[in-house]
Design a protein around this motif. Structure first.
Motif, mmCIF file in Angstrom:
data_model
loop_
_atom_site.group_PDB
_atom_site.id
_atom_site.type_symbol
_atom_site.label_atom_id
_atom_site.label_comp_id
_atom_site.label_asym_id
_atom_site.label_seq_id
_atom_site.Cartn_x
_atom_site.Cartn_y
_atom_site.Cartn_z
ATOM 1 N N GLN A 1 9.161 0.865 -1.589
ATOM 2 C CA GLN A 1 7.847 1.367 -2.001
ATOM 3 C C GLN A 1 7.697 2.839 -1.623
ATOM 4 O O GLN A 1 7.110 3.633 -2.358
ATOM 5 N N LYS A 2 8.242 3.216 -0.477
ATOM 6 C CA LYS A 2 8.185 4.616 -0.050
ATOM 7 C C LYS A 2 9.042 5.487 -0.969
ATOM 8 O O LYS A 2 8.647 6.610 -1.321
ATOM 9 N N SER B 1 7.200 6.064 -4.091
ATOM 10 C CA SER B 1 6.104 7.015 -3.870
ATOM 11 C C SER B 1 6.597 8.455 -3.930
ATOM 12 O O SER B 1 5.948 9.333 -4.514
ATOM 13 N N THR C 1 3.078 7.537 2.441
ATOM 14 C CA THR C 1 2.006 7.021 1.600
ATOM 15 C C THR C 1 2.377 5.676 0.994
ATOM 16 O O THR C 1 1.509 4.834 0.750
ATOM 17 N N GLY C 2 3.665 5.467 0.745
ATOM 18 C CA GLY C 2 4.102 4.215 0.145
ATOM 19 C C GLY C 2 4.125 3.048 1.099
ATOM 20 O O GLY C 2 4.519 1.941 0.721
ATOM 21 N N ALA D 1 4.595 11.858 1.318
ATOM 22 C CA ALA D 1 4.676 10.933 0.190
ATOM 23 C C ALA D 1 5.414 9.653 0.581
ATOM 24 O O ALA D 1 5.042 8.553 0.167
ATOM 25 N N LYS E 1 7.426 9.436 -7.599
ATOM 26 C CA LYS E 1 6.215 9.751 -8.369
ATOM 27 C C LYS E 1 5.648 11.103 -7.950
ATOM 28 O O LYS E 1 5.121 11.851 -8.781
#
Length: 446
Positions: free
Chosen positions: A310-311, A314, A49-50, A46, A317
């Motif tokens: 951003q990571k 991610s 992914t960010g 995850a 979430k």
């Protein structure tokens, strides 16, 4: 304890202990993922992914730094700084001329920050162009840079959360109202400026306190070496080209923003400005590598932090624990409308401080807050105010927000402005606390 809450607290605690923001975000994300039962491998997946959105933002800021350095190379910022210094020549640092220059700088900074969100929607792009050349005159005036950080963050945040123009249109209409409507509440007749008026006044109150009370006293900084400043040669042709490049860059960014283009306006605008400098010879080919590398180095830190932020978002979430955090907070207060409003605002503060973006927070919390507000009897106007304020809370004062990273990038150009102690903590205290109080008042009276 909710894993998202613990992750944000860990991240903030590490940042306050002077652990680098990138490392604090990483450790916080891992702690949150493990406590949520996601597992180390899934947490790292995850986290990776960010990378996409963060890398795009980082590249935009790196090119923006190169563009800012090219403008500085032309001598335009030095010309502005010299004009202010000449105005103070022979004047007492506490005299009448100094007073007007000081408040002229503060007023100009606020005006530029406001216009960067709507009239010329370039967001933080103006900061590395405008602020570094003014550091010498700020030092001479003994102007506390924490006041300038608050002025910049005020303009960046208050404008988009109140005025439905430029980035404000995106925040208030395209994200806030649309997500509330998608969650099942009719907001067709709601005036967003009326809904966000009281919260905006809270931001104004915070700015007034910062400028007139908290950071009113002079603060000393190490003067910039005159020999270093003298290395920038002011050339009239290059200054004219710099003005053309700035106007061209802003025009392209404004056009892309107004046309709802999928192209990154900051990225394209910076490229256009750089092309003008190279094509006209204002930055010679032999100098281009040195100028661009220095500019990218200046913005490298903010790029790495935005990628990591951003990571972190991610991973948060991926835990699927943001919803339970909101619902659990609401369950604690039951049918008490005042306590429920405060709980929703506090959760919004925590989520935004972790994610670092109000625009990303709204879609997450709107779907959960709308049914809660309807059940508790809040009007559509009050619901818009609660959710809009909950989203905006934490943008000022978050270590990972571009509303704090941008001011630090400009004010810390000479290494005398700390991100956490001189930007994050001042903006948190002067904006999040009054915004929290004003948002609660709006929920009760609207």
């Amino acid at each position: 304890m909710n894993p998202v809450l613990i992750a944000v607290v860990v991240m903030l605690a590490l940042a306050l202990l002077r652990v680098h923001v990138v490392l604090a975000l990483f450790v916080g994300a891992v702690v949150g993922g493990l406590l949520a039962g996601v597992g180390l491998e899934a947490t790292m997946v995850a986290f990776q992914t960010g990378l996409g959105d963060g890398a795009k933002i980082a590249l935009s800021y790196a090119l923006l730094g190169a563009f800012a350095m090219a403008v500085a190379h032309s001598g335009l910022p030095q010309l502005l700084a010299d004009a202010l210094i000449c105005r103070l020549s022979g004047q007492d640092a506490a005299g009448r001329a100094a007073f007007w220059v000081k408040w002229g700088i503060i007023g100009g900074v606020v005006a530029m920050a406001v216009m960067s969100q709507n009239l010329i929607p370039v967001h933080i792009a103006f900061i590395p162009l405008l602020i570094p050349p003014l550091l010498a005159i700020m030092t001479q005036l003994r102007l506390d840079r924490r006041a300038i950080a608050c002025a910049l963050t005020f303009g960046l945040v208050t404008t988009y959360m109140f005025l439905p123009l430029g980035f404000g249109k995106i925040f208030l209409e395209d994200i806030l109202l649309k997500n509330i409507a998608a969650a099942g509440m009719d907001v067709a007749g709601v005036n967003v400026m009326a809904a966000m008026g009281i919260p905006a006044l809270g931001m104004v109150a915070g700015l007034v306190v910062a400028l007139l009370v908290t950071y009113r006293r002079p603060r000393d900084y190490t003067p910039v070496d005159d020999e270093v400043r003298a290395t920038t040669v002011v050339s009239r042709p290059k200054v004219i080209i710099a003005v053309v490049a700035i106007l061209g860059s802003f025009a392209v960014q404004t056009w892309l923003t107004a046309s709802d283009s999928k192209a990154d306006s900051l990225l394209v605008g910076a490229l256009v400005g750089l092309f003008i400098f190279v094509a006209t010879g204002a930055v010679r080919v032999l100098e281009a590598d040195e100028v661009f590398t220095a500019g990218m180095r200046m913005m490298a830190l903010i790029g790495f932090i935005m990628i990591t932020a951003q990571k972190f978002a991610s991973v948060m979430k991926a835990t699927d624990r943001i919803g339970p955090l909101v619902e659990g907070s609401a369950a604690l207060v039951g049918d008490n409308r005042a306590a429920a409003a405060l709980a929703m605002l506090l959760v919004g503060l925590l989520v935004t401080m972790g994610i670092g973006s109000s625009f990303s927070t709204l879609p997450i919390i709107a779907a959960i807050y709308v049914p809660l507000c309807a059940t508790l009897g809040f009007s559509p106007l009050a619901t818009v105010s609660i959710i809009g304020t909950a989203g905006a809370l934490g943008d000022a004062g978050s270590p990972a927000s571009d509303s704090t990273l941008g001011p630090t990038a400009g004010l810390g150009a000479d290494g005398q402005h700390d991100h956490i102690r001189d930007t994050v903590i001042p903006t948190f205290l002067h904006f999040n606390l009054p915004l929290l109080a004003a948002g609660w008042v709006a929920a009760m009276v609207l």
